[in-house]
Design an enzyme around this catalytic site. Structure first.
Site, mmCIF file in Angstrom:
data_model
loop_
_atom_site.group_PDB
_atom_site.id
_atom_site.type_symbol
_atom_site.label_atom_id
_atom_site.label_comp_id
_atom_site.label_asym_id
_atom_site.label_seq_id
_atom_site.Cartn_x
_atom_site.Cartn_y
_atom_site.Cartn_z
ATOM 1 N N GLU A 136 0.793 -1.224 0.000
ATOM 2 C CA GLU A 136 0.000 0.000 0.000
ATOM 3 C C GLU A 136 0.830 1.281 0.000
ATOM 4 O O GLU A 136 0.292 2.355 -0.243
ATOM 5 C CB GLU A 136 -0.953 0.010 1.190
ATOM 6 C CG GLU A 136 -0.284 0.139 2.527
ATOM 7 C CD GLU A 136 -1.110 0.977 3.504
ATOM 8 O OE1 GLU A 136 -2.266 1.278 3.202
ATOM 9 O OE2 GLU A 136 -0.567 1.330 4.560
ATOM 10 N N HIS B 136 -4.034 3.140 2.955
ATOM 11 C CA HIS B 136 -3.707 3.948 1.782
ATOM 12 C C HIS B 136 -4.159 3.277 0.476
ATOM 13 O O HIS B 136 -3.696 3.647 -0.605
ATOM 14 C CB HIS B 136 -2.207 4.215 1.727
ATOM 15 C CG HIS B 136 -1.684 5.003 2.884
ATOM 16 N ND1 HIS B 136 -2.239 6.193 3.287
ATOM 17 C CD2 HIS B 136 -0.657 4.757 3.753
ATOM 18 C CE1 HIS B 136 -1.583 6.660 4.341
ATOM 19 N NE2 HIS B 136 -0.630 5.796 4.651
#
Length: 264
Positions: A46, A75
């Site tokens: 991520e 994220h």
């Protein structure tokens, strides 16, 4: 002819951060997999794109470097260009407890290797993370009766150690392994829980060593002094790869060993 194997070796890699992490992983993963006879590789990606989040380019980099499944976290949706990629590629998964049915992507995948089927799950915690999510405990409770694979692993992307510990103990004997991500610091307590579930609260980070969780140290130090917001820039310097190998019995789905590594 499908080969019979007693143990399946699954490698789980800590959050890959920016160019430094991606480059280090590409340089070292193939040899590490060969040395340790790894059957399946999972990594949290991520933060793999410079500037935060993940993009199709950084995801493709991880896959072509030898990663089989990419997990995500808070994220996941930082970069809009990845939204359609999440829908199209079944082997990149985001936390399943995002509440909207319109959320791009999926929260789990199953890899059929012929001699074994492995299901990988992704969940995100609620404690000390700025995200409005469904309860991860009730989400996994609802899902467990529907799982068909004997071998099941969970990436629990969470901040609080207590929440991670509680999830590991709740799932002991119900899944093969639980590994934590998000804090970017490997904990020193990898173990096999009494019910046969491999467990580590956080598997660590793949990225620049001389940094604060992969970010240039000057930015973070100044932020602590001033309390002012700052644009994060990832450090591109000498790096490491934190990871763990779970040995899973192919017949029972139980973990027989959990061994963590820091590769520099």
């Amino acid at each position: 002819m499908i080969r019979k194997v007693k143990n399946v070796r699954i490698l789980c890699i800590g959050d890959v951060v920016g160019t430094a992490g991606c480059s280090f992983l590409r340089s070292h993963l193939p040899a590490f997999k060969k040395l340790h006879k790894v059957d399946l590789t999972i990594c949290n990606g991520e933060n793999s794109a410079d500037g935060n989040g993940i993009t199709p380019k950084s995801a493709d980099h991880l896959f072509t470097s030898g990663v089989d499944v990419i997990t995500l976290g808070n994220h996941s949706f930082r970069r809009q260009e990845v939204y359609s990629y999440l829908d199209e590629n079944p082997y990149i998964i985001r936390p399943m407890n995002f509440p909207s049915p319109q959320t791009p992507g999926r929260g789990m995948c199953t890899v059929d290797m012929g001699y074994a089927q492995v299901t990988v799950l992704n969940l995100m915690g609620q404690e000390a993370i700025d995200a409005h999510l469904d309860n991860p405990f009730t989400a996994i409770q609802r899902l467990l009766p529907k799982l068909e694979s004997r071998i099941v692993l969970l990436d629990f992307h969470a901040e609080a150690t207590s929440e991670k510990r509680a999830m590991g103990l709740y799932l002991d004997g119900k899944v093969s392994a639980v590994f934590g991500t998000h804090t970017h610091v490997m904990t020193a307590d990898a173990e096999v829980l009494p019910g046969g579930t491999g467990y580590i609260p956080d598997v660590g980070m793949t990225g620049a060593i001389d940094s604060v969780l992969g970010v240039k140290k000057e930015i973070i130090i100044n932020r602590f002094f001033t309390k002012l917001p700052a644009r994060f820039e990832y450090e591109n310097a000498a790096s490491k790869m934190d990871c763990i190998i779970f040995d899973i019995d192919n017949a029972s789905g139980k973990c027989t060993a959990a061994t963590s590594y820091e590769l520099r």
